[in-house]
Design an enzyme around this catalytic site. Structure first.
Site, PDB file in Angstrom:
ATOM      1  CD  GLU A  56      -2.857  -0.821  -0.166  1.00 15.90           C
ATOM      2  OE1 GLU A  56      -2.974   0.569  -0.480  1.00 15.90           O
ATOM      3  OE2 GLU A  56      -3.750  -1.604  -0.561  1.00 15.90           O
ATOM      4  CE1 TYR A 139      -7.167   2.999  -0.529  1.00 12.63           C
ATOM      5  CE2 TYR A 139      -4.743   3.036  -0.107  1.00 12.63           C
ATOM      6  CZ  TYR A 139      -5.970   2.259  -0.558  1.00 12.63           C
ATOM      7  OH  TYR A 139      -5.599   1.280  -1.468  1.00 12.63           O
ATOM      8  CG  ASP A 157      -8.237   2.966  -4.983  1.00 14.11           C
ATOM      9  OD1 ASP A 157      -9.403   3.186  -5.442  1.00 14.11           O
ATOM     10  OD2 ASP A 157      -7.224   2.612  -5.716  1.00 14.11           O
ATOM     11  CB  CYS A 212     -14.690   1.346 -14.355  1.00 17.26           C
ATOM     12  SG  CYS A 212     -15.484   2.874 -14.663  1.00 17.26           S
ATOM     13  CB  CYS A 219     -19.475  -0.109 -20.998  1.00 16.13           C
ATOM     14  SG  CYS A 219     -19.139   1.575 -20.150  1.00 16.13           S
TER      15      CYS A 219
HETATM   16  S1  SF4 Z   1     -20.704   0.351 -17.002  1.00 16.75           S
HETATM   17 FE1  SF4 Z   1     -18.812   1.384 -17.772  1.00 16.75          FE
HETATM   18  S2  SF4 Z   1     -18.627   3.455 -16.909  1.00 16.75           S
HETATM   19 FE2  SF4 Z   1     -20.314   2.053 -15.827  1.00 16.75          FE
HETATM   20  S3  SF4 Z   1     -19.099   1.142 -14.200  1.00 16.75           S
HETATM   21 FE3  SF4 Z   1     -18.999  -0.307 -15.842  1.00 16.75          FE
HETATM   22  S4  SF4 Z   1     -17.061   0.180 -17.001  1.00 16.75           S
HETATM   23 FE4  SF4 Z   1     -17.470   1.875 -15.620  1.00 16.75          FE
END
Ligand code: SF4
Length: 240
Positions: A56, A139, A157, A212, A219
């Site tokens: 960490e 944290y 984080d 993400c 997505c």
């Molecule tokens: S759908 Fe897309 S924007 Fe939403 S949490 Fe998942 S990767 Fe992130």
């Protein structure tokens, strides 16, 4: 007759905002983590609390691929806090190598000394005791208590904050600095059970690191795409 085409990720009716805040997210994210988590040395049981703490400190401002070799050497040389505490602080800085921000090495050395003097050489498990160690903030205390000891803490984080901002709050990016509202949200999203909460903390962090991400949210391979408020809103651009 052709079956009606389903939207690829579900509909707005699946939105997490219409259900209990965290529960619909837990299983998909944890199951995804079980399948896709990187095999990192500080996640292995033999790393122990000291290995988690060292990682960490190193990961605070340095990417995983640069941390890995230094971490391995560090743990081979100083497998326990007392081993590091017995060295001069300058040795810690030297071993820090090119990780950058070498003040972190001095803080880690200071923490090792305090652990040796106050806790008999064992990294404490209590959040308050962790927080009282030199160089450890909110944290890191939460991360060590959660990842090393399986406790229930909100571990916030930048990766986790981005996932929550998008999936739950419907905004592209979190605020610049962590806000009280984000901490409240993170606590509200925590699973009740401590072991599941610890898993959730690691899993949501990994989701932000691998799927993400700040620049390229993937997505199409996200386990909570059907519930993601930002995606369902058409991904409005960040306004701040
Ligand atoms: S759908 Fe897309 S924007 Fe939403 S949490 Fe998942 S990767 Fe992130």
């Amino acid at each position: 007759m052709t079956a009606p085409t389903k939207p690829p990720y579900g509909t707005a009716a699946d939105s997490v905002s219409e259900r209990a805040p965290g529960e619909p997210l837990h299983s998909p994210v944890i199951d995804w983590f079980d399948e896709h988590a990187r095999d990192l040395p500080w996640r292995r049981p033999e790393a122990g609390a000291w290995g988690v703490m060292v990682s960490e400190f190193m990961l605070q401002q340095t990417p995983v691929n640069r941390v890995l070799p230094v971490y391995e050497q560090w743990m081979a040389r100083w497998p326990r806090p007392a081993d590091l505490a017995a060295e001069a602080p300058g040795e810690a800085v030297r071993a820090w190598g090119r990780l950058g921000y070498p003040r972190r090495a001095l803080r880690l050395h200071g923490a090792a000394v305090a652990i040796t003097e106050r806790h008999g050489g064992d990294v404490p498990s209590e959040h308050a005791q962790l927080l009282a160690l030199p160089g450890i903030g909110e944290y890191t205390a939460a991360a060590v208590a959660s990842f090393a000891y399986g406790q229930r803490h909100a571990v916030l984080d930048t990766n986790v904050r981005r996932v929550f901002a998008r999936a739950v709050s419907g905004t592209q990016y979190p605020p610049n600095a962590t806000t009280a509202a984000e901490r409240r949200l993170a606590r509200a999203l925590l699973p009740e059970d401590a072991a599941t909460a610890a898993r959730w903390a690691a899993a949501s962090m990994e989701l932000g690191a691998l799927v993400c991400t700040a620049k390229n949210e993937a997505c199409h391979r996200c386990p909570i795409a059907a519930q993601c408020a930002w995606r369902l809103a058409g991904k409005p651009a960040h306004d701040g």
